[in-house]
Write a protein that holds these residues in place. Structure first.
Motif, PDB file in Angstrom:
ATOM      1  N   GLN A 202      42.897   5.627  -4.111  1.00  0.00           N
ATOM      2  CA  GLN A 202      44.070   5.928  -4.941  1.00  0.00           C
ATOM      3  C   GLN A 202      45.335   6.035  -4.086  1.00  0.00           C
ATOM      4  N   ASP A 206      48.595   3.241  -4.170  1.00  0.00           N
ATOM      5  CA  ASP A 206      49.936   3.704  -4.549  1.00  0.00           C
ATOM      6  C   ASP A 206      51.014   3.289  -3.554  1.00  0.00           C
ATOM      7  N   GLN A 235      45.107   3.882 -10.776  1.00  0.00           N
ATOM      8  CA  GLN A 235      45.919   3.375  -9.657  1.00  0.00           C
ATOM      9  C   GLN A 235      45.704   1.871  -9.461  1.00  0.00           C
TER      10      GLN A 235
END
Length: 377
Positions: A202, A206, A235
């Motif tokens: 995640q 990002d 994500q």
């Protein structure tokens, strides 16, 4: 008009131009000069190549391999996984860093027929001194990396960062932040290797932007793009929506039939198919070649047109060379692969040692690189 080579009687599949069907492909010098209806070529034809029963495609492109022979027990000679196997362009995925890139050029670029490009490792020594290259933050030398990119702008096509626990140790997400900073200044994409946390996927996703590449996107390990219920993590959805590209990067431990099938059910397709070939998985599997990896996707039910798209036009876009390679468009470099789908029983194996029996195999017959024709081995 003089035609040096006319490839005739084959089935052309070129997603970049939309050609699909029976065509003759004409080459003069190192350029494609025409894709015409069968038998319509005129002028002086020096050599005819009969591609009856074969697919004639743009030269295959592998954007993830390890072809720097200075890396112990890993680097494989580029031509062994390039023109010998129907592949005209291979991008090394971070085997070298700024510290040893001169040697990489001498050993792996200049001395091979296959076109060799490179993702420059954000770690100064690349993989030459071991595979925990991001554990020591002193190896992240942004200014020297930028200088090397400027020096070899014709070869370096992006920055590589391997973001898994065994590589970063206690460094966390920081090496990727450095890689992104350098890439933005150089106006290049980043290729990110994903595997076992830390850092968490995640966090990795990002940080990525449009044009960046997630390789090993369809691995079967915990903490991948799918959650414990088989759904795409938020994500990953946001990354795809931003234009982040999910690449296969098969490798010895990074491609799962089950993950790929579940992703497909969710409407998630690979952007590109690459191999992560290196010495061990080239000699002993489960990868062997780009065409073997393509066969696995044929067995999974994808069309040959999709598979050719993901190994020609799509990787050419990643490499920012769509006006040169990945297409049979008139005037582009005469990089061509002649492939054959043969009827042959084969047992296909993914990185989880899951097996899939299939009755066809994609084999490379000939490779044309810049107008020169080579038989595949």
């Amino acid at each position: 008009m003089q035609i040096d080579v006319l490839i005739e009687n084959g089935t052309v599949v070129d997603p970049a131009t939309g050609h699909s069907g029976r065509y003759d492909v004409a080459v003069t010098g190192d350029r494609i000069v025409g894709v015409w209806k069968p038998g319509s070529a005129g002028g002086d034809i020096c050599r005819r190549v009969n591609a009856e029963g074969c697919l004639v495609t743009p030269g295959l492109i592998d954007i993830h391999a390890h072809i720097f022979e200075a890396v112990p027990q890993m680097g494989v000679r580029p031509d062994n996984v390039g023109i010998d196997q129907g592949v005209t362009t291979v991008a090394d995925a971070g085997s070298s860093g700024e510290q040893n890139f001169h040697e990489f050029v001498e050993r792996s670029v200049i001395s091979n027929t296959t076109q060799v490009l490179a993702w420059l490792n954000i770690s100064s020594p690349g993989l030459v001194e071991g595979r925990s290259e991001l554990a020591d933050l002193n190896r992240l030398v942004a200014e020297s990396t930028l200088a090397r990119i400027a020096e070899y702008s014709d070869i370096i096509i992006g920055i590589k960062a391997r973001m898994s626990g065994s590589v970063v140790k206690e460094s966390g997400i920081y090496p990727l932040a450095v890689a992104k900073s350098v890439a933005r200044r150089a106006e290049l994409p980043v290729m990110v290797h994903i595997g076992n946390a830390p850092p968490k996927l995640q966090e990795v996703l990002d940080l990525l932007d449009e044009g960046d590449v997630v390789t090993h996107a369809f691995h079967g390990k915990r903490g991948g793009i799918l959650d414990e219920n088989g759904q795409l993590i938020p994500q990953a959805r946001r990354a795809l929506d931003r234009g982040v590209r999910f690449d296969v990067g098969h490798g010895s431990s990074s491609f799962s039939f089950a993950t790929m099938n579940q992703a497909r059910e969710l409407g998630i397709m690979p952007y590109s198919i690459s191999t992560d070939l290196y010495l061990e998985n080239w000699l002993r599997g489960p990868v062997y070649s780009l065409t073997m990896t393509m066969t696995k996707f044929l067995a999974l039910g994808y069309s040959i047109e999709q598979i050719i798209e993901w190994t020609t036009a799509a990787p050419a876009r990643i490499l920012r060379r769509s006006n040169e390679i990945g297409t049979l468009k008139e005037g582009t470099i005469a990089d061509i692969s002649i492939l054959k789908v043969v009827d042959q029983p084969v047992e296909l194996v993914d990185s989880e040692n899951e097996k899939l029996s299939f009755d066809k195999l994609i084999q490379a017959q000939y490779t044309m690189k810049s107008g020169e024709l080579y038989p595949c081995k």
